[in-house]
Design a protein around this motif. Structure first.
Motif, PDB file in Angstrom:
ATOM      1  N   LYS A 209      33.709  44.035  45.241  1.00 52.24           N
ATOM      2  CA  LYS A 209      34.251  43.116  46.255  1.00 52.24           C
ATOM      3  C   LYS A 209      35.220  43.851  47.173  1.00 52.24           C
TER       4      LYS A 209
ATOM      5  N   LYS B  86      32.930  42.192  28.882  1.00 53.04           N
ATOM      6  CA  LYS B  86      33.238  41.270  29.984  1.00 53.04           C
ATOM      7  C   LYS B  86      34.345  41.831  30.862  1.00 53.04           C
ATOM      8  N   ARG B  87      35.343  42.456  30.231  1.00 55.80           N
ATOM      9  CA  ARG B  87      36.440  43.060  30.976  1.00 55.80           C
ATOM     10  C   ARG B  87      35.917  44.153  31.910  1.00 55.80           C
TER      11      ARG B  87
ATOM     12  N   LEU C  56      32.965  44.225  39.194  1.00 57.36           N
ATOM     13  CA  LEU C  56      32.804  43.217  40.242  1.00 57.36           C
ATOM     14  C   LEU C  56      33.966  43.252  41.230  1.00 57.36           C
ATOM     15  N   GLU C  57      35.179  43.377  40.723  1.00 56.77           N
ATOM     16  CA  GLU C  57      36.346  43.435  41.602  1.00 56.77           C
ATOM     17  C   GLU C  57      36.280  44.660  42.507  1.00 56.77           C
TER      18      GLU C  57
ATOM     19  N   LYS D  75      34.280  40.908  24.458  1.00 61.94           N
ATOM     20  CA  LYS D  75      35.452  40.792  25.329  1.00 61.94           C
ATOM     21  C   LYS D  75      35.624  42.060  26.161  1.00 61.94           C
TER      22      LYS D  75
ATOM     23  N   GLN E  75      32.829  44.454  33.088  1.00 63.31           N
ATOM     24  CA  GLN E  75      32.036  43.823  34.138  1.00 63.31           C
ATOM     25  C   GLN E  75      32.937  43.240  35.218  1.00 63.31           C
ATOM     26  N   LYS E  76      34.035  42.637  34.820  1.00 63.71           N
ATOM     27  CA  LYS E  76      34.966  42.044  35.777  1.00 63.71           C
ATOM     28  C   LYS E  76      35.573  43.115  36.671  1.00 63.71           C
ATOM     29  N   LYS E  77      35.945  44.262  36.075  1.00 62.76           N
ATOM     30  CA  LYS E  77      36.501  45.359  36.860  1.00 62.76           C
ATOM     31  C   LYS E  77      35.481  45.890  37.865  1.00 62.76           C
TER      32      LYS E  77
END
Length: 130
Positions: free
Chosen positions: A118, A107-108, A114-115, A104, A110-112
């Motif tokens: 972007k 993944k958190r 990616l954001e 978890k 990785q999400k940060k």
């Protein structure tokens, strides 16, 4: 891999009161791993054979700190049907929770990332427009 005192796998099939389950305890060069598989209804011999040949290798095993053998007959006599949970099951669930928490957090992160990528991409596109 040679089967020695340091390399072995123990599979125990038992009825937990609701489902038939299998606990897999594996020791590889002193490292202990544990996994659980739920059959549901009582598995027949052909079902067990197909499971051992096909699905057994795909079961997710989690690292466990301690290696304890499950003695279900002794546990059944001792608890006499009460809610006694073997230490290996507790260790397995603790390892599973630890694995889930680690995954978890990864993944958190990785999400940060990616954001942020972007956001930087959008910012660069705006610079190019003006």
């Amino acid at each position: 891999m040679k089967i020695t005192e340091k390399n072995y796998t123990i599979t125990t099939i038992y009825f937990d009161g609701q489902f038939w389950c299998a606990i897999i305890e594996k020791n590889v060069d002193g490292q202990n791993f544990s996994g659980r598989y739920v059959f549901g209804e009582e598995p027949s011999n052909p079902r067990l054979l197909n499971w051992m040949l096909g699905e057994f290798a795909e079961i997710k095993l989690f690292p466990v700190n301690e290696n304890r053998k499950i003695r279900f007959k002794k546990l059944a006599k001792k608890s006499n049907g009460s809610k006694g949970v073997p230490k290996s099951l507790k260790a397995f669930s603790a390892a599973q929770k630890e694995y889930a928490e680690n995954r978890k957090s990864q993944k958190r992160m990785q999400k940060k990332i990616l954001e942020k990528e972007k956001y930087l991409l959008k910012k660069e596109k705006k610079r190019k427009k003006s």
